[in-house]
Design a protein around this motif. Structure first.
Motif, PDB file in Angstrom:
ATOM      1  N   SER A  61       0.812  -1.225   0.000  1.00 47.39           N
ATOM      2  CA  SER A  61       0.000   0.000   0.000  1.00 47.39           C
ATOM      3  C   SER A  61       0.840   1.268   0.000  1.00 47.39           C
ATOM      4  O   SER A  61       0.438   2.282   0.572  1.00 47.39           O
ATOM      5  CB  SER A  61      -0.949   0.007   1.199  1.00 47.39           C
ATOM      6  N   SER A  62       2.009   1.244  -0.638  1.00 49.13           N
ATOM      7  CA  SER A  62       2.878   2.427  -0.631  1.00 49.13           C
ATOM      8  C   SER A  62       2.258   3.596  -1.397  1.00 49.13           C
ATOM      9  O   SER A  62       2.333   4.740  -0.960  1.00 49.13           O
ATOM     10  CB  SER A  62       4.255   2.077  -1.206  1.00 49.13           C
ATOM     11  N   ALA A  63       1.662   3.330  -2.547  1.00 46.41           N
ATOM     12  CA  ALA A  63       1.009   4.382  -3.344  1.00 46.41           C
ATOM     13  C   ALA A  63      -0.457   4.465  -2.918  1.00 46.41           C
ATOM     14  O   ALA A  63      -1.381   4.155  -3.677  1.00 46.41           O
ATOM     15  CB  ALA A  63       1.148   4.093  -4.835  1.00 46.41           C
ATOM     16  N   THR A  64      -0.656   4.941  -1.702  1.00 41.92           N
ATOM     17  CA  THR A  64      -1.965   4.861  -1.041  1.00 41.92           C
ATOM     18  C   THR A  64      -3.065   5.564  -1.837  1.00 41.92           C
ATOM     19  O   THR A  64      -4.182   5.052  -1.961  1.00 41.92           O
ATOM     20  CB  THR A  64      -1.860   5.467   0.368  1.00 41.92           C
ATOM     21  N   VAL A  65      -2.770   6.727  -2.356  1.00 40.42           N
ATOM     22  CA  VAL A  65      -3.781   7.503  -3.079  1.00 40.42           C
ATOM     23  C   VAL A  65      -4.275   6.752  -4.308  1.00 40.42           C
ATOM     24  O   VAL A  65      -5.481   6.739  -4.606  1.00 40.42           O
ATOM     25  CB  VAL A  65      -3.209   8.882  -3.466  1.00 40.42           C
ATOM     26  N   LEU A  66      -3.359   6.113  -5.028  1.00 36.77           N
ATOM     27  CA  LEU A  66      -3.768   5.341  -6.204  1.00 36.77           C
ATOM     28  C   LEU A  66      -4.692   4.199  -5.816  1.00 36.77           C
ATOM     29  O   LEU A  66      -5.676   3.906  -6.512  1.00 36.77           O
ATOM     30  CB  LEU A  66      -2.543   4.783  -6.922  1.00 36.77           C
ATOM     31  N   LEU A  67      -4.383   3.543  -4.687  1.00 35.12           N
ATOM     32  CA  LEU A  67      -5.225   2.422  -4.250  1.00 35.12           C
ATOM     33  C   LEU A  67      -6.596   2.895  -3.778  1.00 35.12           C
ATOM     34  O   LEU A  67      -7.597   2.204  -3.975  1.00 35.12           O
ATOM     35  CB  LEU A  67      -4.520   1.638  -3.145  1.00 35.12           C
ATOM     36  N   ILE A  68      -6.655   4.062  -3.156  1.00 31.50           N
ATOM     37  CA  ILE A  68      -7.958   4.613  -2.764  1.00 31.50           C
ATOM     38  C   ILE A  68      -8.824   4.807  -4.008  1.00 31.50           C
ATOM     39  O   ILE A  68     -10.013   4.456  -4.031  1.00 31.50           O
ATOM     40  CB  ILE A  68      -7.790   5.944  -1.995  1.00 31.50           C
TER      41      ILE A  68
END
Length: 336
Positions: A61-68
């Motif tokens: 989940s490092s690129a949190t914004v993309l996963l959101i």
């Protein structure tokens, strides 16, 4: 605040660390996370948060914004957000633009949870930020700067978040100590405590937050989430075996080893020393493992003790179907 909160009276939510399983890839993790989000949406969960971590082989989940955006785009009504964005790693304007974009894409469904820690080790934090200068005042200032960017439109401002300004994306402060509890109370923000790995300060943080809360435009009365670990199964024995994945994950933390999420084992006794076992058990004090009857009894006692307004469940379960079943059982308990 209710004198005696019951499981059936409070919302349930999910914290997803997006684990990478042994022998699997991050791509696999993203697919199972979306499947989990779609199921918990059907089961009535209120929000689905993703946590920012970096340089951890077992967490994707490092690129949190993309996963959101990925989760929100694949669901219909559940709130999706960060649990949290580690603000020291980012310029407030960038965060405002990112969450302004998310809120514009998925109106009324985005939460912005903010953390004060880097979500990684010192060397990786340096690689993220390039600079570790700063003082303890930076976090409150950055939170307030972010509030300004997402607040009412200021036509005189020379720097604005576009999209972002005027969108009033709900902000939360996350914490594992009393520091963020004090700041959340001062700013009149909702507060989420990380009791799934840092249980010791939970009661003190809740008391400080409630006792010193100042109403704001966003929130008139204090509102607190406790994040806990949940491993529910049809029997206590099955749940205990599933939970050995959770124990191994926290053993990794204590040892500082970076391993993908491990499958369950018959016994932990050959894997940890007595001191490691004790340390893991201390970190996992607020972990509810067992059959529906066992888990309901433990959660009811926790709610009586803490009077939190919402429960957020993290779940280190290796098998995806078993993980789904655990969240389904927890949802069923809340309806009884």
């Amino acid at each position: 605040m209710s004198s005696n909160k019951k499981l059936s009276e409070i919302p349930l939510s999910v914290l997803d660390l997006v684990p990478i399983l042994e022998g699997k890839t991050a791509s696999d993790s993203f697919k199972t996370s979306l499947d989990l989000a779609r199921h918990v949406e059907e089961w009535g969960y209120k929000r689905y948060w993703l946590a920012e971590h970096h340089n951890m082989p077992g967490i994707a989940s490092s690129a949190t914004v993309l996963l959101i955006g990925h989760i929100a785009g694949g669901t219909k009504s559940i709130r999706v957000g960060s649990g949290g964005i580690m603000l020291p790693n980012h310029a407030p304007l960038v965060v405002a633009e990112q969450f302004g974009t998310l809120e514009s894409l998925f109106p009324g469904r985005i939460d912005l949870g903010l953390g004060r820690a880097p979500g990684t080790d010192g060397l990786t934090a340096m690689a993220l930020r390039r600079d570790l200068r700063g003082d303890v005042d930076d976090f409150p200032k950055n939170v307030q700067e972010l509030q300004y960017y997402l607040g009412p439109v200021d036509p005189t401002a020379r720097v604005r978040a576009i999209p972002g300004q005027g969108l009033e994306v709900p902000m939360w402060l996350l914490g594992s100590s009393t520091y963020s509890a004090q700041l959340a109370a001062m700013l009149g923000l909702p507060f989420a405590f990380a009791s799934h790995f840092a249980p010791a300060a939970l009661q003190a943080a809740l008391k400080i937050y409630r006792d010193t809360f100042q109403p704001s435009e966003q929130l008139k009365e204090p509102y607190a989430i406790a994040c806990v670990n949940g491993v529910a199964a049809n029997s206590d024995a099955e749940a205990e075996k599933l939970a050995t994945t959770l124990y191994q994950a926290f053993l990794n933390v204590i040892r500082g080893t970076g391993n993908p999420q491990q499958p369950p084992v018959e016994s932990m006794e050959d894997l940890w020393s007595p001191s490691e076992k004790y340390a893991v058990q201390q970190m996992l004090r607020y972990t509810f493992i067992g059959s529906p009857a066992t888990v309901k009894e433990e959660i009811s006692a926790f709610l009586e003790e803490t009077q939190v307004d919402e429960l957020m469940f993290a779940s280190h379960i290796y098998d995806h179907q078993a993980r789904l079943r655990s969240y389904e059982l927890l949802a069923e308990l809340a309806k009884k």
